[in-house]
Design a protein around this motif. Sequence first.
Motif, PDB file in Angstrom:
ATOM      1  N   LEU A   1      18.054  66.883 -37.962  1.00 56.94           N
ATOM      2  CA  LEU A   1      17.560  66.633 -39.316  1.00 56.94           C
ATOM      3  C   LEU A   1      17.470  65.134 -39.604  1.00 56.94           C
ATOM      4  O   LEU A   1      16.502  64.664 -40.219  1.00 56.94           O
ATOM      5  CB  LEU A   1      18.474  67.320 -40.335  1.00 56.94           C
ATOM      6  CG  LEU A   1      18.442  68.855 -40.341  1.00 56.94           C
ATOM      7  CD1 LEU A   1      19.487  69.404 -41.303  1.00 56.94           C
ATOM      8  CD2 LEU A   1      17.053  69.355 -40.726  1.00 56.94           C
ATOM      9  N   ALA A   2      18.471  64.370 -39.163  1.00 58.20           N
ATOM     10  CA  ALA A   2      18.465  62.931 -39.405  1.00 58.20           C
ATOM     11  C   ALA A   2      17.305  62.259 -38.671  1.00 58.20           C
ATOM     12  O   ALA A   2      16.601  61.398 -39.232  1.00 58.20           O
ATOM     13  CB  ALA A   2      19.793  62.318 -38.971  1.00 58.20           C
ATOM     14  N   ASP A   3      17.078  62.654 -37.412  1.00 57.89           N
ATOM     15  CA  ASP A   3      15.985  62.051 -36.641  1.00 57.89           C
ATOM     16  C   ASP A   3      14.629  62.466 -37.191  1.00 57.89           C
ATOM     17  O   ASP A   3      13.671  61.678 -37.175  1.00 57.89           O
ATOM     18  CB  ASP A   3      16.104  62.439 -35.163  1.00 57.89           C
ATOM     19  CG  ASP A   3      17.272  61.746 -34.489  1.00 57.89           C
ATOM     20  OD1 ASP A   3      17.505  60.563 -34.810  1.00 57.89           O
ATOM     21  OD2 ASP A   3      17.935  62.370 -33.645  1.00 57.89           O
ATOM     22  N   ALA A   4      14.539  63.710 -37.684  1.00 50.99           N
ATOM     23  CA  ALA A   4      13.291  64.136 -38.310  1.00 50.99           C
ATOM     24  C   ALA A   4      13.018  63.306 -39.561  1.00 50.99           C
ATOM     25  O   ALA A   4      11.871  62.930 -39.848  1.00 50.99           O
ATOM     26  CB  ALA A   4      13.355  65.623 -38.659  1.00 50.99           C
ATOM     27  N   GLY A   5      14.060  62.995 -40.308  1.00 52.33           N
ATOM     28  CA  GLY A   5      13.901  62.133 -41.475  1.00 52.33           C
ATOM     29  C   GLY A   5      13.450  60.734 -41.091  1.00 52.33           C
ATOM     30  O   GLY A   5      12.624  60.127 -41.774  1.00 52.33           O
ATOM     31  N   ARG A   6      13.981  60.215 -39.979  1.00 54.04           N
ATOM     32  CA  ARG A   6      13.551  58.899 -39.496  1.00 54.04           C
ATOM     33  C   ARG A   6      12.065  58.910 -39.154  1.00 54.04           C
ATOM     34  O   ARG A   6      11.318  57.999 -39.535  1.00 54.04           O
ATOM     35  CB  ARG A   6      14.353  58.506 -38.253  1.00 54.04           C
ATOM     36  CG  ARG A   6      15.769  58.030 -38.522  1.00 54.04           C
ATOM     37  CD  ARG A   6      16.473  57.722 -37.222  1.00 54.04           C
ATOM     38  NE  ARG A   6      15.704  56.770 -36.415  1.00 54.04           N
ATOM     39  CZ  ARG A   6      15.806  56.663 -35.086  1.00 54.04           C
ATOM     40  NH1 ARG A   6      16.617  57.473 -34.419  1.00 54.04           N
ATOM     41  NH2 ARG A   6      15.087  55.771 -34.439  1.00 54.04           N
ATOM     42  N   ALA A   7      11.633  59.940 -38.427  1.00 53.91           N
ATOM     43  CA  ALA A   7      10.215  60.034 -38.061  1.00 53.91           C
ATOM     44  C   ALA A   7       9.338  60.147 -39.302  1.00 53.91           C
ATOM     45  O   ALA A   7       8.277  59.519 -39.396  1.00 53.91           O
ATOM     46  CB  ALA A   7       9.989  61.236 -37.147  1.00 53.91           C
TER      47      ALA A   7
END
Length: 352
Positions: free
Chosen positions: A173-179
């Motif tokens: 979820l955190a990496d998806a938010g970064r993208a």
Amino acid sequence: MSPPPRMPLVLRIALIVAVMAAIFAVDTTTRYEVAAAVFYAVVILTTARLLGRRALVALCAACVVLTVASLVFTPHGDLRSGLINMGISVAAIVMTTWLVLKMETARAAAHEAQAQLLRIARIKSLEGLTTSIAHEVNQPLAAIVTSGNACQRWLAQEPPNLERARQALERILADAGRASGIIARVRSLTRGEPPQRSAFDFNDAVQEVLALSQAGMEINHIALTVELADGLPPALADRVQVQQVVGNLLLNAMEALGPVPAAARRLRVESARDGEAILFTVTDSGVGIVPGMSEHLFDAFWTTKDEGIGVGLSISRAIIEANGGRIWAEPVVQDGAVFHFRLPAAGAEPRP
């Protein structure tokens, strides 16, 4: 100081009609030798920005009719002189109308060309950011894949390791938010919206552009130094447009560093308070500004790049000046160049 209020449209039209009536009265009551009707051309010039093409042509026709009517109703004078003056007046009215219509057509074409140049410049800027954007987006996507595979392994255990799987999902979820954040920044830089001046955190806006350029600097082995002053007041400008200028200056600096040995590639980004304004500076150790080039740097279609189109700095200057600021360049004593721009602050107290 605010500009004086403009005269209402109805009042302006009434004034124009009154002026035309006065010209008609003077032209009719004077001798044939007096060519008062030529002043209808002045009326056409003053109303050019108020009327559309059809209305302007109709006004021209009305002025011609009034000129002919004046000749008919004029009581005395040399008729031959009156006919000559009428011909001159009609020619002046028609030619003025034709020139005004051509001028308006040229102005519309110029506005369209400017809009096209803005679109071209935006596309060219994006081409330079492609590698950086791809790298930035690829990092969180690769992390998502890694965390997804790990999550599958934790769930496949007997018994399933739910705590480790939950941690992997949180990383996804955190990496998806970064993208998603990277994509949002790119979209904000490419929107062709009209200028919307508002107060915003200047350093945050610069950091967003730097985040898009970071990977490109790493790939090209550019040593970046960032010195953003604390306590800056909010900038008063169009945030997206200012980011476009910052991105363009960074791209130009990175390109100037291309011919320089990797160990000598240095780029410094600074912000500071300058009285009631905010000062932004980009300094590079690149090829520098060739003597005699500085006076042409911000000229449209002037470039030293083999594949450049020469509109980036010209549009950057137009953007900064439209937002109440100023942009300029100067050479570095040794090698490289420095680009500055100033923007007005919103007038708020500096942030702690």
